[in-house]
Design a protein around this motif. Structure first.
Motif, short mmCIF file in Angstrom:
data_model
loop_
_atom_site.label_atom_id
_atom_site.label_comp_id
_atom_site.label_asym_id
_atom_site.label_seq_id
_atom_site.Cartn_x
_atom_site.Cartn_y
_atom_site.Cartn_z
N ASP A 6 0.84 -1.19 0.00
CA ASP A 6 0.00 0.00 0.00
C ASP A 6 0.88 1.25 0.00
N LEU A 7 0.97 1.91 -1.15
CA LEU A 7 1.82 3.09 -1.28
C LEU A 7 1.27 4.30 -0.53
N GLU A 8 0.01 4.24 -0.14
CA GLU A 8 -0.57 5.35 0.61
C GLU A 8 -0.09 5.34 2.07
N ASP A 9 0.38 4.20 2.52
CA ASP A 9 0.92 4.08 3.87
C ASP A 9 2.36 4.60 3.85
N ARG A 47 3.92 7.16 -5.38
CA ARG A 47 2.45 7.18 -5.40
C ARG A 47 1.88 7.54 -6.76
N THR A 48 2.63 8.25 -7.57
CA THR A 48 2.11 8.70 -8.86
C THR A 48 2.69 7.94 -10.05
N CYS A 49 3.48 6.90 -9.81
CA CYS A 49 4.14 6.19 -10.91
C CYS A 49 3.20 5.28 -11.70
N GLU A 51 2.34 2.21 -11.02
CA GLU A 51 2.75 0.81 -10.96
C GLU A 51 2.03 0.10 -9.83
N SER A 52 1.85 -1.20 -9.99
CA SER A 52 1.33 -2.06 -8.92
C SER A 52 2.53 -2.66 -8.21
N PHE A 53 2.54 -2.56 -6.89
CA PHE A 53 3.68 -3.02 -6.07
C PHE A 53 3.30 -4.23 -5.23
N TYR A 54 4.20 -5.21 -5.21
CA TYR A 54 4.05 -6.38 -4.36
C TYR A 54 5.37 -6.64 -3.67
N GLY A 55 5.28 -7.07 -2.42
CA GLY A 55 6.49 -7.33 -1.65
C GLY A 55 6.61 -8.79 -1.26
N TYR A 56 7.83 -9.20 -1.09
CA TYR A 56 8.12 -10.53 -0.55
C TYR A 56 8.42 -10.32 0.92
N SER A 67 7.43 -4.36 -9.06
CA SER A 67 6.34 -3.50 -9.51
C SER A 67 6.18 -3.69 -11.01
N TYR A 68 4.95 -3.46 -11.45
CA TYR A 68 4.68 -3.62 -12.88
C TYR A 68 3.52 -2.73 -13.29
N GLN A 69 3.40 -2.55 -14.61
CA GLN A 69 2.26 -1.89 -15.21
C GLN A 69 1.70 -2.82 -16.27
N LEU A 70 0.40 -2.89 -16.37
CA LEU A 70 -0.28 -3.71 -17.35
C LEU A 70 -1.24 -2.83 -18.13
#
Length: 159
Positions: A6-9, A47-49, A51-56, A67-70
């Motif tokens: 969550d990039l808003e955090d 926050r403005t990029c 991209e979707s972010f996932y962490g391990y 992170s990726y964009q689709l």
């Protein structure tokens, strides 16, 4: 375990920034530069990029992220970072595999420093092929890799 980030955090955003600065420092050293754009990121840029972010996550700490964009059938792997303490443990591969399991893409792309042999090897091991080299600034060469989703994969995902 792979979790959405969550990039808003603010704490999560700072964790991402710290992790990517540490990991990209290694690639920057390989490339003999300090000019890798993610090293200059701030919370607002994240926050403005788009991209979707996932962490391990391991033991409550994010030790790797992707992170990726689709968009329109094109999957762009934007960032892949692993804490240097956890290099060569399969975390990067798990994160890439996670992204490649996303539906609705026909072509996946990624760029990395042309001298970053571990990254090039990882991407090639999961089916990416070198497409071109790009000189993004004097002496800074990136390799762009591509993967076309196999037709049988596309049919299975849409059935």
């Amino acid at each position: 375990m792979i979790i959405p980030l969550d990039l808003e955090d603010s704490n999560t955003a700072q964790c991402i920034l710290d992790l990517q600065r540490t990991a990209y420092r290694i690639e920057a050293d390989m490339m003999d530069t300090d000019d890798i754009p993610p090293m200059r990121d701030n919370e607002s840029a994240l926050r403005t990029c788009g991209e979707s972010f996932y962490g391990y996550e391991r033991d409550g700490t994010v030790i790797g992220l992707v992170s990726y964009q689709l968009k329109d059938g094109m999957l762009e792997l934007c960032r892949l970072v692993v804490s240097p303490s956890y290099f060569r443990r399969g975390i990067g591969r798990q994160l890439v595999d996670f992204v490649l399991c996303q539906p609705s893409w026909d072509l996946a792309t990624v760029c990395t420093g042309s001298v970053n042999e571990p990254a090039l090897s990882l991407y090639k091991s999961v089916g990416f092929q070198e497409a071109e080299e790009l000189e993004v600034s004097p002496g800074i060469i990136l390799t762009r890799l591509e993967q076309v989703k196999e037709r049988s994969d596309r049919i299975e995902k849409t059935s």
